[in-house]
Design an enzyme around this catalytic site. Structure first.
Site, short mmCIF file in Angstrom:
data_model
loop_
_atom_site.label_atom_id
_atom_site.label_comp_id
_atom_site.label_asym_id
_atom_site.label_seq_id
_atom_site.Cartn_x
_atom_site.Cartn_y
_atom_site.Cartn_z
N THR A 382 35.97 44.17 43.81
CA THR A 382 37.04 44.21 44.80
C THR A 382 37.38 45.67 44.91
OG1 THR A 382 37.84 42.02 44.20
CG2 THR A 382 39.48 43.47 45.13
N ASP A 424 36.46 30.88 45.04
CA ASP A 424 37.76 30.98 44.36
C ASP A 424 38.55 29.67 44.40
OD1 ASP A 424 37.38 33.53 43.49
OD2 ASP A 424 38.89 34.47 44.75
N SER A 454 43.78 36.62 42.56
CA SER A 454 44.47 37.40 41.53
C SER A 454 44.84 38.80 42.02
CB SER A 454 43.57 37.57 40.30
OG SER A 454 43.27 36.33 39.74
O1 DON Z 1 40.81 37.14 44.96
C1 DON Z 1 40.44 37.22 43.80
O2 DON Z 1 41.19 37.18 42.86
C2 DON Z 1 38.97 37.45 43.54
N1 DON Z 1 38.16 36.97 44.61
C3 DON Z 1 38.82 38.90 43.34
C4 DON Z 1 37.47 39.27 42.92
C5 DON Z 1 37.57 40.61 42.38
O3 DON Z 1 38.57 41.15 42.03
C6 DON Z 1 36.41 41.29 42.18
N2 DON Z 1 36.79 42.65 41.66
N3 DON Z 1 36.44 43.58 41.18
#
Ligand code: DON
Length: 573
Positions: A382, A424, A454
């Site tokens: 992310t 998710d 998250s």
């Molecule tokens: O929204 C979320 O919490 C996850 N899809 C985030 C994934 C994520 O943070 C990947 N990061 N480095």
């Protein structure tokens, strides 16, 4: 590692020298090292030097923090393709220097044909591949709608101006950094099934070498449609047709209506208080704000400054707070429209924190109590950016494609990657297994629903003045990384760079263990924690936080960039 970083530094020094020549009075500077970046007027901190630099240029032209964040986010979609995106979604917290803070939710949504049993095969068995790595794993993207909504309400410069730097970089190309070259090479196998992905991210089938130019002409054309028509350039017309064709040809279910019906939402942020500081963070469908505020409420009852950074006592108290708040995350949180009864007021109340604190025993781990209950895999790719402008308006923005490079699917003819955010959602009703699945109701797949996240973009203020903008990638570890940047600044009085550099750890209720960054905590501390009956697991690194802290005495901005990942930059002026 250090050789790579210094190469990147040198690269950036050259780029900046060129940039400095074009500016007379207010010249931006890039910083790296253990001292923070400093700036007087405004600053952008992100995972890509091109993105931070383009954002600061917008500030210098009189753009607001939101304008600069929009540009930074679009450029990241070009220069940091593993997470920067237009085919994903995320969250933005905006705190104007006067007036009320606001949260923008542009999380992806499940298509209308989605349903809670769609991840089971015909024998009723959970199909992980389908859930995480297929055209069905793609949620209806939210980024373009979200950036546009935030801009419409808080922007000053023309929309097309904000998108232009991304168009230029996509059309003309940019030299691939060592970090990006290595990352792209490591994903070759994932890209292979998709011709459009191979065309975009390889040099005629071969991995890009550092210094070679990455041009993305289809992406430039899509960005041009977005610049000219706003969200209609993405959710309607040619871009929408290309997405729908990509879906129809590959067993996906996103339709023209799903795209046309997508909207970003303005929400009220979660507001907490920690030692007199206001904590402004993301409400559901992110679990970030509620979980962060619960942990801070618990920790307010302890003197962490006195027990100090990295001591066994401090780590024990923080891990126990994490354990309790993450349990509630799993049990209660999901999309707010689908779960109108979530007990958010109670979870974030001081009274509840007191109850939780009373269950914490000094020098003794409380075993997590649901037998055999583990978390499902969550990826950690992310990206986060923070922006502060000359009026001290601040933006904290985290967005994602879920996995690194999302689904790995580039929309044929449109040049951008699609997310795999449907992963998710919980896999199936009641499916809570020892193998690591969660089947609790609030986050089951339903049509039009947003999946629990998250991501925790957060802004801290005190006495009406901005203190800090923070956030990080890292899947479920995000909330704990953000927690630690705040505790590092508020309790341990670290500067922005020290707060980012400091070692991180993570507990999430299940698995019942503390995972910690190796080489960053004293062996004596770890030994003591084992004595308290904590299970420990060493990991390489956690998150990539990009934070800005206001040094209020000198009215100077401090930028903290995370060198755990390559190509980061704080640019200020
Ligand atoms: O929204 C979320 O919490 C996850 N899809 C985030 C994934 C994520 O943070 C990947 N990061 N480095």
């Amino acid at each position: 590692m250090s050789e790579r970083i210094s190469t990147i530094r040198v690269q950036w020094i050259h780029t900046l020298q060129a940039f400095l020549i074009t500016l007379s009075a207010l010249a931006p500077q890039t910083y790296a090292g253990t001292t923070p970046a400093y700036a007087t007027h405004g600053m952008v901190v992100s995972q890509s030097g091109y993105a931070s630099q383009a954002g600061v240029k917008i500030l210098q032209e009189g753009g607001t923090a939101v304008d600069a964040a929009v540009t930074t986010a679009f450029v990241l979609a070009v220069t940091h393709p593993s997470a920067g995106n237009i085919g994903g979604g995320g969250f933005l917290i905006y705190r104007p220097s006067t007036g009320s803070p606001v949260a923008y939710d542009f999380r992806e949504k499940a298509p209308a044909a989605a349903h809670e049993k769609m991840w089971l095969d015909k024998n009723g068995k959970y199909d992980k591949q389908k859930h995480h790595y297929s055209h069905l794993a793609v949620g209806v993207p939210g980024t373009v709608a979200g950036l546009h909504l935030a801009w419409k309400q808080n922007g000053k410069l023309p929309w097309a101006r904000l998108v232009q730097p991304a168009i230029d970089l996509a059309r003309d190309g940019f030299p691939v950094s060592h970090g990006l070259a290595r990352d792209l090479q490591s994903r070759l196998k994932r890209f292979q099934p998709y011709a459009a992905t191979m065309a975009q991210f390889t040099n005629a089938g071969k991995p890009y070498q550092p210094g070679e130019s990455l041009k993305q002409t289809d992406l430039a054309a899509t960005l041009t449609r977005i610049a000219e028509s706003g969200p209609a350039g993405f959710y309607q017309g040619k871009t929408a047709e290309l997405i729908v064709a990509e879906m129809a040809a590959n067993g996906g279910i996103i339709t023209r209506d799903d795209l046309a019906n997508y909207s970003a939402v303005q929400r009220k942020p979660i507001i907490g208080s920690y030692r007199g500081y206001d904590i402004i963070s993301m409400p559901p469908p992110s679990s970030g704000g509620v979980t962060l505020v619960q942990m801070l409420n618990i920790l307010e009852g302890y003197d962490l400054r006195q027990s100090q950074f990295g001591s066994a006592e401090t780590m024990h108290l923080m891990a126990e707070s994490m354990r309790r708040a993450y349990r509630n995350r799993a049990l209660h949180l999901g999309d707010p429209e689908a779960n109108p009864e979530m007990p958010i007021a109670r979870l974030t109340s001081q009274g509840y924190a007191l109850e939780l604190r009373e269950s914490i025993v000094s020098e003794k781990a409380t075993p997590s109590s649901l037998k055999g209950f583990e978390w499902p895999h969550e990826s950690d790719e992310t990206t986060h950016l923070s922006v502060v402008d000359a009026e001290r308006n601040a933006v904290s923005l985290t967005y994602t494609l879920e996995n690194s490079y999302g689904s790995g699917i580039v929309v044929t003819g449109a040049g951008f990657l699609l997310n795999n955010e449907m992963g998710d959602f919980n896999p199936a009703p009641g499916l809570t297994t020892e193998a690591g699945l969660i089947g609790t109701h609030p986050n089951l797949t339903q049509p039009g629903k947003r999946m629990l996240s998250s991501m925790t973009p957060t802004i801290v203020a005190k006495d009406g003045k901005l203190v800090m903008a923070t956030g990080s990638p890292g899947g479920r570890t995000i909330i704990n990384t953000v927690l630690q940047t705040i505790v590092n600044v508020v309790d341990h009085r670290m500067n922005a760079q020290e707060a980012v550099d400091a070692g991180r750890f993570h507990h999430q209720w299940f698995p019942d263990r503390i995972q910690y960054e190796g080489q960053r905590f004293s062996p004596d501390t770890l030994q003591l924690l084992k004595g308290y009956k904590h299970t420990l697991r060493e990991i390489d690194r956690q998150g990539s936080a990009h934070i800005i802290v206001v040094d209020r005495e000198r009215n100077v901005l401090e930028g903290g960039v995370d060198h755990r990942r390559p190509d980061t930059a704080a640019v200020g002026y």
